[in-house]
Design a protein around this motif. Structure first.
Motif, mmCIF file in Angstrom:
data_model
loop_
_atom_site.group_PDB
_atom_site.id
_atom_site.type_symbol
_atom_site.label_atom_id
_atom_site.label_comp_id
_atom_site.label_asym_id
_atom_site.label_seq_id
_atom_site.Cartn_x
_atom_site.Cartn_y
_atom_site.Cartn_z
ATOM 1 N N ILE A 121 3.879 14.252 3.072
ATOM 2 C CA ILE A 121 2.451 13.939 3.136
ATOM 3 C C ILE A 121 2.313 12.766 4.099
ATOM 4 C CG2 ILE A 121 0.379 13.269 1.883
ATOM 5 C CD1 ILE A 121 1.789 14.257 -0.689
ATOM 6 N N SER A 122 1.683 13.000 5.244
ATOM 7 C CA SER A 122 1.530 11.913 6.221
ATOM 8 C C SER A 122 0.190 11.236 6.003
ATOM 9 C CB SER A 122 1.655 12.444 7.649
ATOM 10 O OG SER A 122 0.727 13.467 7.914
ATOM 11 N N VAL A 123 0.236 9.895 6.027
ATOM 12 C CA VAL A 123 -0.926 9.086 5.664
ATOM 13 C C VAL A 123 -1.136 8.002 6.721
ATOM 14 C CG1 VAL A 123 -1.988 7.666 3.866
ATOM 15 C CG2 VAL A 123 -0.373 9.472 3.222
ATOM 16 N N GLY A 124 -2.141 8.177 7.571
ATOM 17 C CA GLY A 124 -2.442 7.161 8.565
ATOM 18 C C GLY A 124 -2.881 5.849 7.953
ATOM 19 N N ALA A 125 -3.486 5.918 6.763
ATOM 20 C CA ALA A 125 -4.004 4.714 6.109
ATOM 21 C C ALA A 125 -2.913 3.713 5.731
ATOM 22 C CB ALA A 125 -4.793 5.098 4.862
ATOM 23 N N LEU A 126 -1.665 4.161 5.662
ATOM 24 C CA LEU A 126 -0.587 3.225 5.335
ATOM 25 C C LEU A 126 -0.588 2.049 6.300
ATOM 26 C CD1 LEU A 126 2.462 5.576 4.613
ATOM 27 C CD2 LEU A 126 0.748 4.699 2.996
ATOM 28 N N THR A 127 -0.882 2.343 7.561
ATOM 29 C CA THR A 127 -0.862 1.285 8.572
ATOM 30 C C THR A 127 -2.247 0.915 9.075
ATOM 31 O OG1 THR A 127 -0.368 3.017 10.203
ATOM 32 C CG2 THR A 127 1.488 1.719 9.366
ATOM 33 N N THR A 139 7.940 14.869 -7.961
ATOM 34 C CA THR A 139 7.833 15.935 -6.963
ATOM 35 C C THR A 139 8.847 15.658 -5.855
ATOM 36 O OG1 THR A 139 6.237 14.895 -5.446
ATOM 37 C CG2 THR A 139 5.349 15.949 -7.431
ATOM 38 N N LYS A 140 8.987 16.625 -4.941
ATOM 39 C CA LYS A 140 9.890 16.422 -3.809
ATOM 40 C C LYS A 140 9.184 15.796 -2.611
ATOM 41 C CE LYS A 140 9.271 21.023 -1.738
ATOM 42 N NZ LYS A 140 9.954 22.235 -1.240
ATOM 43 N N ALA A 141 7.874 15.610 -2.701
ATOM 44 C CA ALA A 141 7.089 15.152 -1.550
ATOM 45 C C ALA A 141 7.463 13.728 -1.142
ATOM 46 C CB ALA A 141 5.601 15.220 -1.869
ATOM 47 N N ARG A 142 7.563 13.526 0.157
ATOM 48 C CA ARG A 142 7.804 12.203 0.716
ATOM 49 C C ARG A 142 6.548 11.722 1.447
ATOM 50 N NH1 ARG A 142 13.838 12.362 3.538
ATOM 51 N NH2 ARG A 142 15.053 12.390 1.595
ATOM 52 N N ILE A 143 6.234 10.465 1.248
ATOM 53 C CA ILE A 143 5.113 9.844 1.960
ATOM 54 C C ILE A 143 5.608 9.339 3.309
ATOM 55 C CG2 ILE A 143 3.475 7.929 1.963
ATOM 56 C CD1 ILE A 143 2.720 10.070 -0.014
ATOM 57 N N THR A 144 4.919 9.729 4.392
ATOM 58 C CA THR A 144 5.314 9.257 5.718
ATOM 59 C C THR A 144 4.124 8.609 6.417
ATOM 60 O OG1 THR A 144 4.738 11.166 7.107
ATOM 61 C CG2 THR A 144 6.772 11.310 5.838
ATOM 62 N N CYS A 145 4.438 7.748 7.346
ATOM 63 C CA CYS A 145 3.412 7.090 8.149
ATOM 64 C C CYS A 145 3.089 7.945 9.377
ATOM 65 C CB CYS A 145 3.884 5.707 8.580
ATOM 66 S SG CYS A 145 5.459 5.723 9.460
ATOM 67 N N THR A 146 2.265 7.409 10.261
ATOM 68 C CA THR A 146 1.881 8.099 11.496
ATOM 69 C C THR A 146 2.044 7.119 12.667
ATOM 70 O OG1 THR A 146 -0.445 7.426 11.476
ATOM 71 C CG2 THR A 146 0.159 9.368 10.149
ATOM 72 N N ARG A 147 1.514 7.502 13.837
ATOM 73 C CA ARG A 147 1.511 6.599 14.985
ATOM 74 C C ARG A 147 0.229 5.784 15.064
ATOM 75 N NH1 ARG A 147 1.137 10.407 18.591
ATOM 76 N NH2 ARG A 147 0.821 8.990 20.325
ATOM 77 N N GLN A 149 0.828 -1.198 0.000
ATOM 78 C CA GLN A 149 0.000 0.000 0.000
ATOM 79 C C GLN A 149 0.871 1.261 0.000
ATOM 80 O OE1 GLN A 149 -3.978 0.470 1.307
ATOM 81 N NE2 GLN A 149 -3.308 1.511 3.160
ATOM 82 N N THR A 150 1.950 1.240 0.773
ATOM 83 C CA THR A 150 2.868 2.381 0.786
ATOM 84 C C THR A 150 3.438 2.647 -0.599
ATOM 85 O OG1 THR A 150 3.463 1.946 3.097
ATOM 86 C CG2 THR A 150 4.976 3.307 1.808
ATOM 87 N N ALA A 151 3.840 1.583 -1.285
ATOM 88 C CA ALA A 151 4.408 1.743 -2.629
ATOM 89 C C ALA A 151 3.420 2.403 -3.585
ATOM 90 C CB ALA A 151 4.842 0.382 -3.171
ATOM 91 N N ALA A 152 2.132 2.089 -3.428
ATOM 92 C CA ALA A 152 1.120 2.707 -4.288
ATOM 93 C C ALA A 152 1.033 4.212 -4.032
ATOM 94 C CB ALA A 152 -0.234 2.041 -4.052
ATOM 95 N N PHE A 153 1.117 4.616 -2.763
ATOM 96 C CA PHE A 153 1.096 6.044 -2.432
ATOM 97 C C PHE A 153 2.362 6.736 -2.931
ATOM 98 C CE2 PHE A 153 -2.422 4.903 0.222
ATOM 99 C CZ PHE A 153 -3.124 6.082 0.456
ATOM 100 N N VAL A 154 3.507 6.096 -2.739
ATOM 101 C CA VAL A 154 4.778 6.683 -3.172
ATOM 102 C C VAL A 154 4.775 6.908 -4.686
ATOM 103 C CG1 VAL A 154 7.257 6.241 -3.397
ATOM 104 C CG2 VAL A 154 6.094 5.783 -1.223
ATOM 105 N N ALA A 155 4.197 5.978 -5.431
ATOM 106 C CA ALA A 155 4.173 6.101 -6.892
ATOM 107 C C ALA A 155 3.460 7.367 -7.342
ATOM 108 C CB ALA A 155 3.498 4.869 -7.504
ATOM 109 N N GLU A 156 2.512 7.837 -6.549
ATOM 110 C CA GLU A 156 1.758 9.036 -6.908
ATOM 111 C C GLU A 156 2.558 10.324 -6.703
ATOM 112 O OE1 GLU A 156 -1.437 9.106 -8.242
ATOM 113 O OE2 GLU A 156 -1.015 6.957 -8.458
ATOM 114 N N THR A 157 3.714 10.251 -6.060
ATOM 115 C CA THR A 157 4.522 11.445 -5.803
ATOM 116 C C THR A 157 5.663 11.615 -6.800
ATOM 117 O OG1 THR A 157 6.114 10.352 -4.317
ATOM 118 C CG2 THR A 157 4.058 11.169 -3.332
#
Length: 283
Positions: free
Chosen positions: A265-271, A130-138, A119-127
């Motif tokens: 871009i922080s994405v809680g849905a990653l986890t 760009t310089k944006a990094r996909i990050t997780c949350t707690r 799932q993370t790889a799918a989000f990363v592919a959308e960036t």
């Protein structure tokens, strides 16, 4: 995908040991002990029923080794590697009873963590571009944060803080309780260690202006802003602080958000919303 150094087995073993103890219960693997003759040897394969990005294979190996150190575990797809449907990810040889006893715990870890990495790889592919990094949350499964966050790395993403003690992250409730943005940033400047990074959440551009004027933060979390407002925030910031977009970050929106010029871009849905990839153990 995004190969990362592994955690030492010493750190991960307690997680796997606890899962095995839960699964073995009071009397161990009653089925296997009843129907599999002692000394029966077999070869088994972990096979992907769908394509994805590998994670949790280190934990799978630990599970087999804890049940029976004599088992031979041969890894074919390392954590962080891509695999296709039908691909053999690992082979295990040795006592059939031991393989069967460790099977479910090994697959539970690997399937869950492959789901997060994929799932993370799918989000990363959308960036891309760009310089944006996909990050997780707690927003992780209690007790499994360390491995779920590593799965994000395996998928090409980046980690936010691991715990409350990693960094100062001032949320809206902190601001309300402390008396406002300027008050809370003044407290940080007076009390925080110079070794600690500071992030503060805002949901309006006038709040961002206050942060920029007051100083004391390293990162600003732009919460639940639409894309035009995010672009305005990037222009107002003028590269002074790092900007993180957060809130309602669906996969379909990521490319648009990344194009605004934010840094993270922080994405809680990653986890918290990742599915479990279908992996099987075939004799």
């Amino acid at each position: 995908m995004n190969a990362q150094p592994s955690f030492p087995d010493l750190i991960l073993e307690p997680l796997v040991r606890g899962a095995l103890a839960e699964d073995l219960g009071t009397y161990g693997d009653l089925t296997t002990r009843t129907v599999i003759p002692a000394g029966t040897r077999y070869a088994a394969r972990i096979v992907a029923r769908e394509a994805g990005i590998a994670s949790g294979m280190q934990l799978a190996e630990i599970a087999f080794r804890l049940v029976d150190p004599s088992l031979e575990f041969h890894l074919h797809v390392p954590d962080g590697g891509a695999f296709d449907k039908g691909e053999v990810m690992a082979e295990i040889r040795g006592e059939a009873a031991s393989i069967l006893t460790a099977e479910r715990v090994a697959l539970n870890f690997a399937g869950r963590l492959c789901g997060i990495a994929t799932q993370t790889a799918a989000f990363v592919a959308e960036t891309r571009g760009t310089k944006a990094r996909i990050t997780c949350t707690r927003k992780t499964t209690p007790g499994l944060r360390i491995v779920e966050k590593q799965a994000v790395l395996h998928g090409g993403g980046f980690n936010h803080r691991f715990s409350l003690s990693d960094a100062i992250l001032i949320k809206d409730n902190h601001i309300a309780a402390a008396g406002g943005i300027r008050s809370v940033l003044q407290a940080v400047k007076a009390r925080a260690s110079h070794m600690v990074r500071v992030e503060i959440e805002v949901d309006r551009l006038d709040q961002l202006a206050d942060v920029l004027d007051e100083g004391g933060a390293d990162v600003v979390l732009l919460d639940n802003m639409d894309s035009p407002t995010l672009r305005e925030a990037v222009a107002l910031n003028a590269d002074r602080l790092k900007l993180e977009a957060s809130g309602n970050m669906r996969l379909a929106r990521i490319a648009e958000v990344a194009a605004t010029g934010v840094d993270y871009i922080s994405v809680g849905a990653l986890t918290h919303s990742a599915g479990t990839l279908d992996l099987g153990l075939d004799f």
